[in-house]
Design an enzyme around this catalytic site. Structure first.
Site, short mmCIF file in Angstrom:
data_model
loop_
_atom_site.label_atom_id
_atom_site.label_comp_id
_atom_site.label_asym_id
_atom_site.label_seq_id
_atom_site.Cartn_x
_atom_site.Cartn_y
_atom_site.Cartn_z
N GLY A 5 0.82 -1.20 0.00
CA GLY A 5 0.00 0.00 0.00
C GLY A 5 0.86 1.25 0.00
O GLY A 5 2.06 1.20 0.26
N ARG A 6 0.21 2.37 -0.27
CA ARG A 6 0.90 3.62 -0.37
C ARG A 6 0.00 4.72 0.15
O ARG A 6 -1.23 4.57 0.09
CB ARG A 6 1.18 3.91 -1.84
CG ARG A 6 2.59 4.27 -2.18
CD ARG A 6 2.73 4.21 -3.69
NE ARG A 6 3.85 3.36 -4.07
CZ ARG A 6 5.09 3.82 -4.23
NH1 ARG A 6 5.36 5.09 -4.03
NH2 ARG A 6 6.06 3.00 -4.57
N GLY A 7 0.56 5.80 0.60
CA GLY A 7 -0.27 6.94 1.00
C GLY A 7 -0.08 7.24 2.47
O GLY A 7 0.67 6.55 3.16
N GLY A 11 3.67 7.54 3.47
CA GLY A 11 4.66 6.48 3.43
C GLY A 11 4.20 5.28 2.62
O GLY A 11 3.07 5.21 2.15
N VAL A 37 3.73 1.11 2.53
CA VAL A 37 3.50 0.02 3.47
C VAL A 37 3.99 -1.29 2.86
O VAL A 37 3.72 -1.58 1.70
CB VAL A 37 2.00 -0.11 3.82
CG1 VAL A 37 1.81 -1.13 4.92
CG2 VAL A 37 1.44 1.23 4.22
N LYS A 69 5.17 0.38 7.90
CA LYS A 69 5.03 1.61 7.12
C LYS A 69 6.29 2.44 7.25
O LYS A 69 6.74 2.74 8.35
CB LYS A 69 3.83 2.40 7.64
CG LYS A 69 3.67 3.72 6.94
CD LYS A 69 2.30 4.28 7.19
CE LYS A 69 1.86 5.06 5.98
NZ LYS A 69 0.43 5.27 5.97
N ASP A 99 -8.42 11.63 6.50
CA ASP A 99 -8.24 10.95 5.22
C ASP A 99 -9.01 9.63 5.22
O ASP A 99 -8.44 8.56 5.07
CB ASP A 99 -6.75 10.72 4.93
CG ASP A 99 -6.53 10.38 3.46
OD1 ASP A 99 -7.49 10.48 2.67
OD2 ASP A 99 -5.40 10.00 3.10
#
Ligand SMILES: *[C@@H]1O[C@H](CO)[C@@H](O)[C@H](O)[C@H]1NC(C)=O
Ligand SMILES: *[C@@H]1O[C@H](CO)[C@@H](O)[C@H](O)[C@H]1NC(C)=O
Ligand SMILES: *[C@@H]1O[C@H](CO)[C@@H](O)[C@H](O)[C@H]1NC(C)=O
Ligand SMILES: *[C@@H]1O[C@H](CO)[C@@H](O)[C@H](O)[C@H]1NC(C)=O
Ligand SMILES: *[C@@H]1O[C@H](CO)[C@@H](O)[C@H](O)[C@H]1NC(C)=O
Ligand SMILES: *[C@@H]1O[C@H](CO)[C@@H](O)[C@H](O)[C@H]1NC(C)=O
Ligand SMILES: *[C@@H]1O[C@H](CO)[C@@H](O)[C@H](O)[C@H]1NC(C)=O
Ligand SMILES: *[C@@H]1O[C@H](CO)[C@@H](O)[C@H](O)[C@H]1NC(C)=O
Length: 793
Positions: free
Chosen positions: A519-521, A524, A526, A540, A632
């Site tokens: 994952g991203r966002g 950072g 993950v 992360k 978010d």
């Protein structure tokens, strides 16, 4: 002669050796005793997990107890699970526990004599045996008869396999450090329902499950009178009143214990391994101020994660006993019945539970005030807006108990005070957690000791000195490894909640050199990883980490202390050089976004997710007093565990990244994702918790319709239109058509849903996405609205 001397010495050494060994046996036979003077004189279960013996609980005050053997080091507190004499500690000298030849277990104290006995009798050979599950039993050597067992009289802890029955209660200790009987209890009440009760010096009241709801509304049942509950070693709890839950770490075989804590909450603690710390894997209530009686009369409880819980006297009142807040506050004025001499002081967002003289629904302020003035006993009134009912409610109070400050209580309490006095709010606001420790002093009448005893004392002293040197060496080497910078304090606080510091190399190895990105966002990337203890983790790696370790740790600490079953759990962190990493639990089922697009979620899963996310946001907003806005919320940040329980990820990270603006968690930098962002961001308006409400509404619409707010998006005229599409589409459908629901619902769900609940869900979602932020409901209102209509969850 010399030979004889040598033999005697050898004999003594062998004896001492045997003695040492016998001290860790798992049972005690008839006629033998455990002595308070000998801290090694313990019974230990065969698997080594539990020990029973005397333990110090104050200055020259000892209790016969059972505890988890680890940690054994002297400077750490024992995890005590049972006590024979919590309210009657015995002397540090000449107290003993004996299994008499008559079959009775007796706890002797030199001045109090017989403190407690099991009142058992048997002529057969018996043993007092500590079983591997922590149960201390008095049983026949041959045969299976058990005459007495500690599981039948729990103190404040329930172990896996230990039933809670109609005859047993868990009773909290007075405070963390004072083990005597406290005020909070967990038991089956007369209606066969398990609950938490405050049983104070002058009043009793129940606070969990919520007393104003019906038993069926809280998912319990009272028809089963067997009154039995059991926690198993996998972490599932099952009770005859339908209280069923599993801990957040269900399935893994760990050590667990359920404890009635002195702050009025019931928690299940787990630990992975004896060398690690306990952490909370389930708790009954999620607010620090919900337990009744926590602050005493005439005071209010408030909470924020940085300073913890605080009690404050209400204006015009002063604290009664500075060393113990449970005594409450007393008025500094004389009450007057004369109406023209009374005035009212408004306390915004403060509510008091119970002790109503009158309850008037659909009231207005002036009639509520009048009602109070007419009654000499009225000490004030609570006047608040009923969200569901849509009108103001008035409660007049004869006593001001169970007060709490809650930003989610829409209303105020008006205190009745005599005119002409200027009482300010700051009057006496003292942190409550400073309950002074009173040293327990017990006088010991010393008797002359004989020389034989002296010899053994010297002998023991010599061995003791040798051990002390060993301990000193070990301690020094430990100490050398400790960093001396200022972060140690923060770390120890964290360690207490089961939080670990990892080295960069360790995490690099766990993630196979940061190879598997999941994952991203949120600042950072993950990665998936596997720790050396075989736990899967999500690691992360933060992009920009200019922060010093201390600051970083302070903020990670705030996040680490948050605790909710629907928040992703943070297990640790790494701060080395320029690296800043966070270690989270790994979620098998990936994100809500993936599951939605793969069509893995049926209606009931969706409904549960919507409700759980509302609950956790209410928790973040309410208990953290807007400290933690998520900012978010989107399906990518909602992860699903193996049971499709949602867990919110990425909360609080805004604090880790923004160094410029310490006061506001996410204001200095626009955070969020197009499609889910509230209009406030675009129009540069102040950011409040209502931004999360908006994003939540969009997510719910997405779950209903299966349509992403960003798909098929064409830039029309700037940012405003970007999230307008999905919302306006649903709004238009709703306005134009009776069968609007059928038209918007995700075709993947088809007709397999509960129409009335779906309608509530859609309505709530639309309320959440109105542009005017003050018209959006708060998250706890959202929970209320969803729950009210869907009582089966
Ligand atoms: C041990 O208990 C004392 C109070 O009895 C407390 O002050 C101290 O912080 C505890 N230590 C640890 C390591 O938990
Ligand atoms: C009552 O609860 C117990 C324990 O959960 C269960 O074994 C028993 O079958 C229940 N009895 C009824 C009548 O439901
Ligand atoms: C407990 O954890 C430590 C390191 O955290 C490890 O070395 C040890 O092998 C573990 N013990 C067990 C029984 O899992
Ligand atoms: C205040 O509380 C302490 C501790 O419980 C108690 O010993 C003391 O007597 C109390 N003082 C008063 C004035 O009630
Ligand atoms: C709380 O205040 C009331 C008056 O409002 C007083 O009668 C009562 O004694 C107080 N409680 C305590 C514990 O002092
Ligand atoms: C109430 O107080 C007012 C003003 O202090 C006084 O004039 C009046 O006599 C009082 N009434 C009674 C019944 O005491
Ligand atoms: C308040 O309510 C009372 C009775 O319910 C009514 O007589 C009065 O007019 C109301 N006052 C206002 C300001 O609405
Ligand atoms: C623990 O609390 C009890 C009850 O308030 C009190 O009597 C006792 O002195 C306290 N003990 C210690 C060690 O503070």
């Amino acid at each position: 002669m010399n030979n004889l001397g040598l033999s005697i010495t050898v004999f003594i050494l062998v004896l001492a050796f045997l003695f040492q060994c016998s001290s860790s046996s798992s049972s005690l036979r008839k006629g033998s005793s455990l002595l308070v003077e000998n801290p090694e004189d313990n019974i230990m279960s065969q698997n080594g997990m539990f020990s029973a013996g005397f333990t110090a609980i104050g200055e020259n005050a000892y209790s016969f107890a059972i505890w988890f053997t680890e940690p054994t080091s002297l400077n750490l507190n024992k995890t005590i699970i049972w006590m024979a004499n919590r309210d009657q500690p015995v002397n540090g000298k000449r107290s003993k526990l004996t299994l008499l030849n008559t079959g009775n277990i007796v706890l002797f104290d030199v001045s109090l004599n017989n403190v407690r006995s099991s009142n058992t009798a048997s002529l057969k050979p018996l043993e007092l045996h500590l079983k591997d599950d922590g149960n201390l039993v008095l049983r026949e050597l041959q045969g299976i008869t058990i005459l007495w067992q500690s599981f039948d009289s729990p103190t404040d802890t329930l172990l896996p396999g230990q039933p809670l029955t109609r005859y047993t209660k868990l009773v909290a200790s007075r405070s963390e450090s004072n083990h005597s009987t406290g005020f909070y209890k967990f038991y089956f009440d007369d209606a066969n329902v398990l609950g938490l009760h405050y049983d104070g010096p002058d009043i009793s009241s129940s606070y969990w499950p919520k007393p104003w709801l019906l038993i069926s509304q809280v998912g319990r049942a009272n028809f089963n009178g067997s009154r039995i509950a059991l926690l198993d070693s996998f972490g599932s709890f099952l009770s005859s009143d339908n209280l069923i839950f599993i801990t957040s770490d269900y399935g893994t075989v760990l050590q667990r214990r359920m404890k009635m804590d002195s702050d009025g909450n019931l928690r299940v603690y787990s630990r992975i391994n004896v060398s690690q710390n306990w952490y909370v894997s389930w708790q009954a209530i999620y607010g620090a101020c919900i337990a009744h009686g926590i602050c005493g009369d005439n005071s209010t409880c408030s909470y924020n994660p940085k300073h913890g819980r605080k009690c404050s006297c209400i204006p015009g009142y002063r604290v009664k006993n500075h060393s113990d807040w449970s005594y409450g506050c007393e008025p500094m004025f004389d009450f007057t019945c004369n109406r023209s001499e009374s005035t009212f002081f408004e306390m915004v967002n403060v509510e008091f539970y119970g002790y109503d003289i009158h309850y008037v629904p659909m009231s207005n302020y002036s009639s509520c005030e009048k009602l109070c003035l007419e009654d000499c006993n009225c000490k004030g009134f609570q006047y608040g807006f009923g969200v569901l009912k849509g009108f103001y409610k008035c409660y007049t109070k004869t006593q001001l108990r169970n007060g709490r400050h809650s930003p989610f209580f829409v209303g105020s309490t008006y205190l009745r005070l005599p005119k002409g006095n200027t009482f300010s709010k700051e009057e006496s606001s003292t942190p409550s957690d400073h309950v002074c420790l009173v040293k327990l002093q017990r006088n010991f009448v010393s008797e002359s000791e004989n020389h034989y005893v002296n010899f053994f004392l010297w002998f023991a002293a010599a061995i003791g000195a040798f051990e002390a040197i060993c301990i000193f060496i070990v301690w020094c080497s430990l100490f050398r490894n400790r960093k001396t910078n200022a972060d140690q304090h923060g770390y120890h606080q964290l360690a207490a909640i089961g939080f670990r510091k990892y080295s960069y190399l360790e995490l690099k190895k766990a993630t196979k050199g940061f190879s598997q990105e999941i994952g991203r966002g949120g600042g950072g990337i993950v990665y998936k990883g596997l720790l050396s203890d075989q736990r899967h983790v999500a690691v992360k790696r933060l992009y920009n980490a200019q922060q010093g370790e201390g600051e970083f740790l302070a903020e990670v600490g705030i996040i680490g202390r948050l605790n909710h079953m629907n928040l992703i759990e943070m297990w640790g962190y790494c701060a080395e050089g320029k690296y800043r990493l966070l270690v989270y639990e790994y979620m098998e089922n990936g994100s809500l976004a993936e599951n939605l697009s793969a069509n893995k979620l049926d209606w009931s899963k969706r409904y549960k997710i919507v409700l759980s996310i509302a609950r956790v946001l209410a928790y973040l907003h309410e208990e953290c007093l807007e400290w933690i806005l998520h900012c978010d919320i989107k399906p990518q940040n909602i992860l699903l565990d193996s049971n499709f329980q949602p867990k919110l990820a990425d909360f609080g990270l805004s604090k880790l990244q923004n160094r410029n603006n310490l006061n506001n968690s996410c204001i200095s930098m626009i955070r969020g994702t197009r499609g889910y962002m509230a209009p406030e961001w675009i129009f540069n308006l102040p950011i409040t918790s209502k931004v999360d409400v908006y994003s939540y509404g969009i997510v719910v619409l997405e779950m209903i319709t299966g349509k992403s707010p960003t798909t098929g998006f064409k830039i029309v005229s700037g940012e405003e239109e970007s999230d307008g599409r999905l919302v306006t589409w649903v709004r238009e459908k709703r306005g134009s058509d009776i069968s609007w629901l059928e038209e918007i619902v995700d075709p993947q769900i088809a007709l397999n849903y509960d129409r009335s609940k779906m309608e509530i869900m859609a309505k709530v979602a639309l309320d959440c996405v109105v542009d005017e932020r003050d018209s959006r409901p708060t998250m706890s209102k959202v929970v209320e609205m969803l729950q009210y209509h869907g009582s089966d969850v």
